[in-house]
Design a protein around this motif. Structure first.
Motif, mmCIF file in Angstrom:
data_model
loop_
_atom_site.group_PDB
_atom_site.id
_atom_site.type_symbol
_atom_site.label_atom_id
_atom_site.label_comp_id
_atom_site.label_asym_id
_atom_site.label_seq_id
_atom_site.Cartn_x
_atom_site.Cartn_y
_atom_site.Cartn_z
ATOM 1 N N GLN A 19 0.901 -1.178 0.103
ATOM 2 C CA GLN A 19 0.137 0.015 0.048
ATOM 3 C C GLN A 19 0.708 1.269 0.203
ATOM 4 O O GLN A 19 0.668 2.243 -0.432
ATOM 5 C CB GLN A 19 -0.896 0.032 1.170
ATOM 6 C CG GLN A 19 -2.089 -1.060 1.182
ATOM 7 C CD GLN A 19 -2.849 -1.200 2.371
ATOM 8 O OE1 GLN A 19 -3.843 0.068 2.426
ATOM 9 N NE2 GLN A 19 -2.923 -2.042 3.246
ATOM 10 N N TYR A 37 -6.472 -0.412 -9.350
ATOM 11 C CA TYR A 37 -7.824 -1.383 -9.178
ATOM 12 C C TYR A 37 -8.265 -1.014 -7.720
ATOM 13 O O TYR A 37 -9.345 -1.760 -7.640
ATOM 14 C CB TYR A 37 -7.200 -2.810 -9.239
ATOM 15 C CG TYR A 37 -6.206 -3.487 -8.377
ATOM 16 C CD1 TYR A 37 -6.945 -3.908 -7.082
ATOM 17 C CD2 TYR A 37 -5.102 -3.369 -8.461
ATOM 18 C CE1 TYR A 37 -6.016 -4.480 -6.077
ATOM 19 C CE2 TYR A 37 -3.958 -3.976 -7.294
ATOM 20 C CZ TYR A 37 -4.706 -4.236 -6.259
ATOM 21 O OH TYR A 37 -3.607 -5.033 -5.152
ATOM 22 N N TYR A 38 -7.553 -0.514 -6.903
ATOM 23 C CA TYR A 38 -8.266 0.038 -5.575
ATOM 24 C C TYR A 38 -7.891 1.226 -5.001
ATOM 25 O O TYR A 38 -6.917 2.051 -5.741
ATOM 26 C CB TYR A 38 -7.701 -1.208 -4.513
ATOM 27 C CG TYR A 38 -6.411 -0.818 -3.825
ATOM 28 C CD1 TYR A 38 -6.187 -0.202 -2.831
ATOM 29 C CD2 TYR A 38 -5.155 -1.434 -4.385
ATOM 30 C CE1 TYR A 38 -4.803 0.160 -2.368
ATOM 31 C CE2 TYR A 38 -3.994 -1.099 -4.131
ATOM 32 C CZ TYR A 38 -3.803 -0.390 -2.948
ATOM 33 O OH TYR A 38 -2.509 0.037 -2.339
ATOM 34 N N SER A 39 -8.604 1.828 -4.392
ATOM 35 C CA SER A 39 -8.438 3.200 -3.883
ATOM 36 C C SER A 39 -8.285 3.338 -2.365
ATOM 37 O O SER A 39 -8.886 2.419 -1.766
ATOM 38 C CB SER A 39 -9.107 4.084 -4.470
ATOM 39 O OG SER A 39 -10.669 3.873 -3.944
ATOM 40 N N PRO A 45 -7.458 -2.949 1.589
ATOM 41 C CA PRO A 45 -8.047 -2.340 0.593
ATOM 42 C C PRO A 45 -7.220 -2.833 -0.726
ATOM 43 O O PRO A 45 -7.962 -2.867 -1.911
ATOM 44 C CB PRO A 45 -7.737 -0.815 0.644
ATOM 45 C CG PRO A 45 -6.604 -0.698 1.467
ATOM 46 C CD PRO A 45 -6.456 -1.832 2.579
ATOM 47 N N HIS A 46 -6.150 -3.537 -0.662
ATOM 48 C CA HIS A 46 -5.076 -4.070 -1.915
ATOM 49 C C HIS A 46 -5.404 -5.577 -2.115
ATOM 50 O O HIS A 46 -5.110 -6.190 -2.961
ATOM 51 C CB HIS A 46 -3.830 -3.658 -1.654
ATOM 52 C CG HIS A 46 -3.125 -4.347 -0.375
ATOM 53 N ND1 HIS A 46 -3.664 -4.085 0.818
ATOM 54 C CD2 HIS A 46 -1.988 -5.151 -0.271
ATOM 55 C CE1 HIS A 46 -2.808 -4.807 1.443
ATOM 56 N NE2 HIS A 46 -2.032 -5.240 0.892
ATOM 57 N N TYR A 95 -13.099 -5.468 -4.860
ATOM 58 C CA TYR A 95 -12.270 -5.155 -3.731
ATOM 59 C C TYR A 95 -13.014 -4.078 -2.884
ATOM 60 O O TYR A 95 -14.252 -3.879 -3.246
ATOM 61 C CB TYR A 95 -11.122 -4.382 -4.812
ATOM 62 C CG TYR A 95 -10.208 -5.142 -5.208
ATOM 63 C CD1 TYR A 95 -8.942 -5.565 -4.497
ATOM 64 C CD2 TYR A 95 -10.338 -5.914 -6.454
ATOM 65 C CE1 TYR A 95 -8.215 -6.342 -4.985
ATOM 66 C CE2 TYR A 95 -9.249 -6.495 -6.898
ATOM 67 C CZ TYR A 95 -8.128 -6.834 -6.287
ATOM 68 O OH TYR A 95 -7.379 -7.796 -6.780
ATOM 69 N N CYS A 132 -13.061 -1.338 -1.905
ATOM 70 C CA CYS A 132 -13.658 0.072 -2.372
ATOM 71 C C CYS A 132 -14.754 -0.115 -3.183
ATOM 72 O O CYS A 132 -15.635 1.084 -3.507
ATOM 73 C CB CYS A 132 -12.377 0.730 -2.723
ATOM 74 S SG CYS A 132 -11.859 0.057 -4.596
#
Lengths: 225, 253
Positions: free
Chosen positions: A148, A223-225, B104-105, B147, B149
């Motif tokens: 991250q 792909y994520y935030s 989150p990842h 995911y 989010c």
């Protein structure tokens, strides 16, 4: 300027570009992990370690990189009377090695501060969730935190990487025959600014490629935030 | 001591600098019991939960989880379990955070399976099987590859409940599980907790949802000023509180 002259100038500049690329690549290879280590030292609970690292970062950021390169190169001789002329690692002489050491130490300091910002911006809850799930400290760091952090610091790291491409030209003070060094000697031989412009174009092309790569990586991480 | 006690906390003291937050708490939770902890903010509820889940270290007292001693007094000194034991104890309870703290990842699936594989040493297939079962139970069977989010707050909280359940723990702690959610999203989360209660999952729930606490919990503990002011059967405590402070607090709802 004749066509032949332009072509031979380009060829010489490209041979210098190999050194430019070498400085660039080796500096990244050494300074990125070193920066991570320095960042950890900077955040250490041990006051002695933290203060020493803080001083190191302060000096690296507060003095000219050119001076640092000169000190790495001439330091061993003035401090210990050691001759560095014979030092060689593989095909690399001490001029080149000193450049790598100088650049790596300097960039590690900048990277460390970027990494520190990234690591400290991570919410405490990520550590806590990992802890109650039973992850070890190193699992937490490498699986949860670092991936991250990398996404968070990418734009700032990209900035430094692009600056590094141009900073490699400072190695000319150590007479490393990188591209700018070659451009200078060609320019004085030909009494022309042309070699500098061509060199500038090469720097720009390299950075344009780097920007493209970074955009790609950013996209991959979006792909994520 | 009751053999069926899953959580035992005895004479728990905890201070932050000069502020004493827990002033000698005693709390026992038996297998299959649902205990709601209520009380005003700053009363020590969350700190109690954080102490039970190893996120905070207590100053003195004794904590036993599922028969394993997390910490106890050795004369005047407090002794915590060693690292290996701590890791084992952590696999015996689950914790659901107020703000989910999903990774989150990671995909929903990886959020749930990562610790099963890398902490408990389960195979990928076993972990995926557990994950699919749990997602079905949470009504999220089609979200395994999403995911966090891309999920609503309520869905994220249900994923985090699934994550807490994955290791098949003896007890689950909830730290204000609906406080970060919009009112219309709390329903799904409360329903999931209600289902768990009907399956006799042992749970400790810190909550501000008074009706929910009254209906779902077996027992309610009212905390204020670092002490347990009053505790008793959920319905009795809400409808007929004995202490003046409990009455005042409940009057606000």
């Amino acid at each position: 300027m004749t066509k032949e002259l332009l072509i031979s100038s380009c060829q010489q500049l490209l041979s210098g570009f190999e050194f430019t690329l070498g400085i660039f690549a080796f500096t990244l290879i050494f300074s990125l992990p070193l920066g991570l280590l320095v960042a950890r030292g900077r955040m250490s609970k041990n006051i002695v370690v933290a203060s020493l690292v803080r001083f190191y970062i302060s000096v690296m950021r507060g003095t000219p990189l050119m001076l640092q390169l000169l000190l790495v190169y001439y330091g061993p001789y003035y401090l210990f009377g050691t001759s560095t002329g014979g030092i060689k690692i593989g095909p690399f002489n001490y001029r080149f090695i000193a450049a790598i050491i100088g650049f790596s130490l300097n960039y590690a300091a900048y990277f460390a501060e970027i990494f520190r910002g990234g690591i400290q911006s991570m919410p405490k809850g990520q550590y806590e969730a990992a802890q109650v799930l039973g992850f070890t400290k190193s699992q937490t760091y490498f699986k949860i935190i670092l991936p991250q952090v990398i996404k968070r610091v990418l734009p700032s790291v990209a900035n430094e990487v692009i600056t590094l491409v141009k900073d490699t030209s400072l190695a000319q003070v150590l007479s490393v025959s990188e591209m700018f060094f070659i451009a200078s000697s060609l320019a004085s031989k030909q009494v022309s600014i042309m070699p500098f412009l061509v060199a500038g174009l090469f720097y720009y092309i390299m950075n344009a490629l780097i920007e493209m790569m970074i955009t790609k990586i950013e996209k991959k991480m979006s792909y994520y935030s | 001591m009751n053999n069926d006690a899953i959580l035992v906390m005895e004479n728990i003291h905890k201070s932050f600098d000069d502020l004493e937050v827990l002033k000698g708490i005693d709390l026992t939770v038996n297998r299959g019991e649902v205990v709601a902890v209520i009380g005003p903010s700053g009363g020590g509820k969350s700190t109690l939960l954080r102490c039970a889940t190893t996120l905070e270290k207590i100053d003195s007292g004794r904590i036993v989880i599922a028969g394993d001693t997390l910490c106890e007094m050795d004369g005047e000194k407090l002794k915590y379990a060693d690292k290996a034991r701590l890791r084992h104890i952590r696999s015996r309870f689950g914790l659901v955070f107020q703000n989910f703290n999903l990774f989150p990842h990671f995909s929903v699936r990886r959020n749930i399976t990562e610790s099963l594989i890398h902490v408990l040493g389960k195979t990928k297939d076993e972990a995926n099987g557990i994950c699919d079962d749990l997602l079905l139970k949470m009504g999220l069977q089609d979200k395994a590859d999403s995911y966090p989010c891309n999920l609503s707050g309520g869905q994220q909280q249900r994923v985090s409940i699934a994550r807490a359940l994955a290791a098949n723990p003896d007890i689950i702690f909830f730290d204000e599980p609906t406080s970060a959610l919009d009112p219309e999203l709390t329903k799904g989360v409360l329903e999931v907790i209600r289902d768990l209660a009907s399956e006799h999952m042992t749970m400790v729930i810190v909550t501000h949802e008074m009706t929910f606490a009254r209906d779902v919990a077996d027992r309610i503990v009212f905390m204020d000023g670092g002490v347990i002011v009053e505790e008793g059967p959920a319905y009795d405590l809400v409808t007929n509180p004995k202490s003046q402070r409990t009455k005042e607090f409940l009057a606000g709802y």
